[in-house]
Design an enzyme around this catalytic site. Structure first.
Site, PDB file in Angstrom:
ATOM      1  N   LYS A 154       4.916  -4.500 -42.306  1.00 52.76           N
ATOM      2  CA  LYS A 154       6.355  -4.757 -42.304  1.00 52.76           C
ATOM      3  C   LYS A 154       6.793  -5.854 -41.319  1.00 52.76           C
ATOM      4  O   LYS A 154       6.632  -7.027 -41.591  1.00 52.76           O
ATOM      5  CB  LYS A 154       7.109  -3.444 -42.078  1.00 52.76           C
ATOM      6  CG  LYS A 154       6.724  -2.397 -43.150  1.00 52.76           C
ATOM      7  CD  LYS A 154       7.589  -1.190 -43.148  1.00 52.76           C
ATOM      8  CE  LYS A 154       7.052  -0.056 -44.005  1.00 52.76           C
ATOM      9  NZ  LYS A 154       7.469  -0.078 -45.392  1.00 52.76           N
ATOM     10  N   ASP A 191      -0.010   5.157 -36.636  1.00 53.11           N
ATOM     11  CA  ASP A 191       0.381   4.297 -37.742  1.00 53.11           C
ATOM     12  C   ASP A 191       1.789   3.793 -37.431  1.00 53.11           C
ATOM     13  O   ASP A 191       2.773   4.498 -37.604  1.00 53.11           O
ATOM     14  CB  ASP A 191       0.351   5.068 -39.064  1.00 53.11           C
ATOM     15  CG  ASP A 191       0.736   4.185 -40.245  1.00 53.11           C
ATOM     16  OD1 ASP A 191       1.213   3.050 -40.016  1.00 53.11           O
ATOM     17  OD2 ASP A 191       0.576   4.638 -41.390  1.00 53.11           O
ATOM     18  N   TYR A 194       3.146   9.298 -44.422  1.00 51.45           N
ATOM     19  CA  TYR A 194       2.619   8.375 -45.435  1.00 51.45           C
ATOM     20  C   TYR A 194       1.856   7.273 -44.723  1.00 51.45           C
ATOM     21  O   TYR A 194       2.356   6.687 -43.762  1.00 51.45           O
ATOM     22  CB  TYR A 194       3.768   7.785 -46.258  1.00 51.45           C
ATOM     23  CG  TYR A 194       3.297   6.826 -47.344  1.00 51.45           C
ATOM     24  CD1 TYR A 194       2.588   7.290 -48.454  1.00 51.45           C
ATOM     25  CD2 TYR A 194       3.556   5.463 -47.255  1.00 51.45           C
ATOM     26  CE1 TYR A 194       2.155   6.418 -49.442  1.00 51.45           C
ATOM     27  CE2 TYR A 194       3.132   4.580 -48.248  1.00 51.45           C
ATOM     28  CZ  TYR A 194       2.424   5.069 -49.338  1.00 51.45           C
ATOM     29  OH  TYR A 194       2.002   4.205 -50.321  1.00 51.45           O
TER      30      TYR A 194
HETATM   31  N1  PMP Z   1       2.088   3.428 -43.168  1.00 52.85           N
HETATM   32  C1  PMP Z   1       3.394   3.673 -43.057  1.00 52.85           C
HETATM   33  C2  PMP Z   1       3.878   4.464 -41.881  1.00 52.85           C
HETATM   34  C3  PMP Z   1       4.282   3.190 -44.011  1.00 52.85           C
HETATM   35  O1  PMP Z   1       5.588   3.454 -43.886  1.00 52.85           O
HETATM   36  C4  PMP Z   1       3.790   2.434 -45.088  1.00 52.85           C
HETATM   37  C5  PMP Z   1       4.699   1.873 -46.160  1.00 52.85           C
HETATM   38  N2  PMP Z   1       5.982   2.256 -46.178  1.00 52.85           N
HETATM   39  C6  PMP Z   1       2.418   2.206 -45.159  1.00 52.85           C
HETATM   40  C7  PMP Z   1       1.596   2.706 -44.187  1.00 52.85           C
HETATM   41  C8  PMP Z   1       1.840   1.380 -46.270  1.00 52.85           C
HETATM   42  O2  PMP Z   1       2.208   0.064 -46.128  1.00 52.85           O
HETATM   43  P1  PMP Z   1       2.216  -0.918 -47.396  1.00 52.85           P
HETATM   44  O3  PMP Z   1       3.279  -0.435 -48.315  1.00 52.85           O
HETATM   45  O4  PMP Z   1       2.480  -2.264 -46.794  1.00 52.85           O
HETATM   46  O5  PMP Z   1       0.863  -0.844 -48.008  1.00 52.85           O
END
Ligand code: PMP
Length: 427
Positions: free
Chosen positions: A266, A238, A143
């Site tokens: 985060k 990521d 994701y």
């Molecule tokens: N990349 C990863 C690996 C994530 O875990 C997440 C959210 N859990 C995101 C991108 C997206 O981040 P956000 O919810 O702050 O938009």
């Protein structure tokens, strides 16, 4: 009698889609209403009905030091006094960028945004702008936020809801996203061959933490690095979850593999809405106003958000023992849960790395999206619900991680394990 959470959820559903501002919060896959949270402190969260839970979600990752960590709290209160937003550069932005570029391998320049989604969207654009190519290789079950191109075969809530590809994503956007199988280098090599000279970047979660927690096989990340180099593509890690969590330098430091671009979210915001992308100077120099890749944000680098992030990152740098402790806590917890499952003869595949873990309710190995999906999600839901009613708040989906933090104590973990011993026998 109806609880306050139930009453709030009824009202919420009338005016907010599904009653929530992010899908997984609705608790749909575990068949119950969500808890409405009133406050949190350290390792505990308190719902609107005054119940206390040991929190193993940590706001899905940011709260590595626990809720209301004094250093973060004080920094935020101080920043508030200076005003909420200026839309102009501030010293804190320089400080946080200096701190990260000095301590994270390969991040020579960094740009702050407001979420992980934005970070990835922007990094992908920079990769395309820099290489002049259009295709992106991503992995099934990873994701990367909800930008159009990244919603192809995504993990997290998309996987929990069983939506393979989102409605509303134009075919043209999806066509530039190629999907490979996590841990399967041949699947990547095939895509490189089929789209020779067109692949701008390979993006992945270096530890896939949105299909449960799936670990990269030995050599997987390094070989991807090599493949990208051979094919003139960029490697994007990521690290929205793994950044500042597996180590201060994230997965890059943990595995000793350097990406060209890295995305954060985060932990970097200490609980405030922050994301960031950074990497090699020559790539970051393609971003406006230096270069032709446009990306901007009214609230980017917000002073209160920067204060929170900076305080949390400084604490992590000054207290490297945090990493050892949260890793040990996590290992202790999952070992206990695993034993509880074994006593009850519940088949489980357990993954743990640093302070991230997942209990897959399956007896088979899990190393990609397909095998993760073989988990018994109904059994997970029974486990989740029984643990929740006993005061242990885990992520409400088989396909999310357990997040351990610095505030959890051995007593908390022992209580959770003790309750799990009873629960495993009933599911
Ligand atoms: N990349 C990863 C690996 C994530 O875990 C997440 C959210 N859990 C995101 C991108 C997206 O981040 P956000 O919810 O702050 O938009």
């Amino acid at each position: 009698m109806e609880t306050k959470s139930e009453a709030l959820f009824e009202r919420a559903q009338k005016v907010i889609p599904g009653g929530v501002n992010s899908p997984v919060r609705a608790f749909r896959s575990v068949g119950r209403h969500p808890l409405f949270i009133e406050r949190a402190e350290g390792q505990y969260i308190y719902d609107a009905d005054g119940n206390r839970y040991t929190d193993y979600v940590g706001s899905w990752g940011p709260m590595i030091l626990g809720h209301k960590a004094p250093v973060v709290q004080e920094a935020v209160l101080k920043a508030l006094e200076g005003g909420l937003s200026f839309g102009a550069p501030t010293e804190r932005e320089v400080l946080i960028a200096e701190l990260i570029t000095q301590h994270v391998p390969g991040v020579e320049m960094i740009r702050m945004v407001n979420s992980g989604t934005e970070a990835v969207m922007s990094a992908v654009r920079a990769a395309r702008g820099f290489t002049g190519r259009s295709k992106i290789i991503k992995f099934e079950g990873c994701y990367h936020g909800h930008s159009d191109g990244m919603l192809v075969k995504a993990g997290s809530g998309v996987m929990t809801a069983g939506i393979p590809d989102s409605l509303g994503v134009p075919g043209g956007c999806a066509a530039d996203t190629l999907t490979a199988v996590y841990n399967d280098l041949d699947s990547v090599e095939q895509l490189f061959q089929q789209h020779r000279g067109d692949v701008a970047a390979v993006i992945l979660e270096p530890v896939a933490a949105n299909m449960g927690v799936v670990l990269p096989k030995e050599g997987f990340l390094q070989k991807l690095r090599n493949m990208c180099d051979t094919n003139g593509a960029l490697l994007i890690f990521d690290e929205v979850i793994t950044g500042f969590r597996l180590a201060f330098g994230g997965a890059q430091e943990y595995f000793g593999v350097q990406a060209d671009l890295v995305t954060y979210g985060k932990i970097i915001g200490g609980g405030m809405p922050v994301g960031a992308y950074g990497g090699r100077r020559e790539i970051m120099e393609t971003v406006a106003p230096l270069g032709g890749v446009y990306q901007a944000g009214t609230l980017s680098g917000n002073p209160v958000a920067m204060a929170a992030g900076l305080a949390q990152l400084r604490f992590l740098l000054d207290n490297p023992q945090v990493y050892g402790q949260i890793e040990q806590s996590c290992a202790y917890l999952v070992e206990g849960l695993q034993k509880a499952a074994a006593e009850a003869e519940v088949p489980l595949t357990v993954h743990q790395i640093g302070s991230l873990a997942c209990l897959f309710f399956t007896g088979s190995p899990v190393d990609d999206y397909g095998s993760a999906k073989s988990s018994d999600t109904k059994r997970f839901a029974r486990y989740f619900n029984a643990m929740l009613t006993r005061g242990h708040y885990f992520a409400p989906s088989q396909f999310e991680a357990i997040f351990l933090g610095y505030a959890h104590t051995k007593e908390d973990l022992d209580r959770t394990i003790q309750d799990a011993r009873g629960v495993m026998k009933t599911i």
